[in-house]
Enzyme design. Structure first.
Site, PDB file in Angstrom:
ATOM      1  N   GLY A  70      90.856  28.495  33.869  1.00  0.00           N
ATOM      2  CA  GLY A  70      90.607  27.060  33.131  1.00  0.00           C
ATOM      3  C   GLY A  70      91.021  26.806  31.078  1.00  0.00           C
ATOM      4  O   GLY A  70      90.165  28.388  31.024  1.00  0.00           O
ATOM      5  N   CYS A 104      81.856  22.128  35.043  1.00  0.00           N
ATOM      6  CA  CYS A 104      81.869  22.878  35.359  1.00  0.00           C
ATOM      7  C   CYS A 104      80.517  23.406  33.593  1.00  0.00           C
ATOM      8  O   CYS A 104      79.977  22.184  32.954  1.00  0.00           O
ATOM      9  CB  CYS A 104      82.176  24.242  33.930  1.00  0.00           C
ATOM     10  SG  CYS A 104      82.305  25.401  33.227  1.00  0.00           S
TER      11      CYS A 104
END
Ligand SMILES: Cc1cc2nc3c(=O)[nH]c(=O)nc-3n(C[C@H](O)[C@H](O)[C@H](O)COP(=O)(O)O)c2cc1C
Length: 307
Positions: free
Chosen positions: A50, A134
């Protein structure tokens, strides 16, 4: 007849993959970390860790805990930030002969758009995966992934700025994943990927403290496979765009379950920590299954579930 080659190519909207097996974000680095052990060009693609506009240190350690049937992580989206990514990682990714998907996340809708804009024209990057799921950071996107309106706004912002296919990664930490999936589809996503980790925790009974520095983390691996499979089942019936399935795929048999249930492609994550070759072996296992069952194109296997 058994020797007929199987056509392993799949299309995720405008994104073409040489086979349906992709390494999941956060579990395969930038490809280079595994290059001595495995040849990334055998994979359909890799999703890199990410990426955020600014570098992030992530959460305090310990960040990983093994549980009886999966693992908990609370990495907290640690990453080098956009500038170093462009300067140091992109040249390495450029050399990879596989699709490179960049997983992005931001603290605001505008930040997601800024990342998409910054990655315009970067040839090494084939697609964006938008992390709105997330669970391990305060503003890590889950706030966007549990509200259909916010999920749609983030998607619109990325789609407006991007010059690449946009895949939106959904969270299982919701009441009904179909509501978010439909909102994201309507906002212009080319494809979906699911699932991200399920929120969990573990406790050390000796110290009576949580085992993770962050108290809670994301559960992945075999523990989440049945949940992931059911969410995939629900999602592929709710939308018209292609879906990448993931969650607990450890071997070819798991991967086949996801394809049969309706996934167009798959991502393999935690399995890499057990065996760095896991995803390569899954490619071979899927091909063997197709050959044994007279399936010429792996794409024909998707959604063949009999209910
Ligand atoms: C150590 C670790 C780091 C991860 N980092 C990211 C990340 O940066 N972005 C993201 O979208 N998902 C991240 N994930 C989630 C995985 O990409 C995947 O959605 C999840 O682990 C479920 O698949 P699996 O059971 O095959 O691991 C991470 C997972 C693990 C285990």
């Amino acid at each position: 007849m058994g020797a007929e080659p199987v056509d392993m190519r799949v299309s995720l909207g405008p994104l073409q993959l040489k086979n349906p097996v992709v390494a999941a974000s956060g579990t395969y680095g930038y490809g280079e970390e595994y290059a001595e052990l495995v040849d990334p060009s055998l994979l359909g693609g890799i999703v890199v860790k990410g990426l955020s506009l600014k570098p992030r240190e992530g959460n305090p350690p310990p960040r990983i805990v093994e549980t009886p049937c999966g693992m908990l992580n609370a990495i907290g989206l640690a990453n080098c930030g956009l500038d170093r990514f462009l300067a140091e990682k992109v040249p390495l990714l450029d050399n990879l002969d596989t699709a490179v998907i960049v997983n992005i996340y931001g603290h605001s809708t505008a930040e997601y758009g800024d990342l998409a804009e910054a990655l315009r024209g970067v040839d090494a990057v084939d697609a964006l995966e938008v992390n709105i799921s997330c669970p391990n950071v305060e503003c890590g996107g889950l706030a966007f992934g549990t509200d259909p309106l916010a999920a749609a706004r983030v998607t619109e912002s990325v789609v407006r700025h991007a010059d690449k296919p946009v895949i939106v990664k959904l969270s299982p930490n919701v009441t009904d994943i179909r509501v978010i999936a439909r909102a994201v589809e309507a906002a212009g996503a080319d494809a979906l990927s699911l699932i991200n980790t399920l929120t969990g925790m573990a406790v050390d009974v000796a110290s009576r403290r949580p085992l993770l520095g962050n108290v809670s983390g994301g559960l992945s691996g075999p523990a989440i496979k049945p949940v992931a499979l059911y969410m995939l089942y629900q999602t592929v019936r709710a939308v018209h765009i292609p879906v990448m399935g993931m969650g607990g795929i450890m071997g070819a048999r798991d991967a086949l379950e996801f394809l049969i249930t309706g996934a167009t492609a798959l991502q393999v994550g935690t399995a890499h920590f057990v065996d760095p070759r896991a995803s390569i072996e899954i490619v071979a296992g899927i091909e063997l299954y197709c050959r044994d069952h007279g399936i010429r194109r792996v794409a024909d296997l998707s959604g063949t579930l009999v209910v």
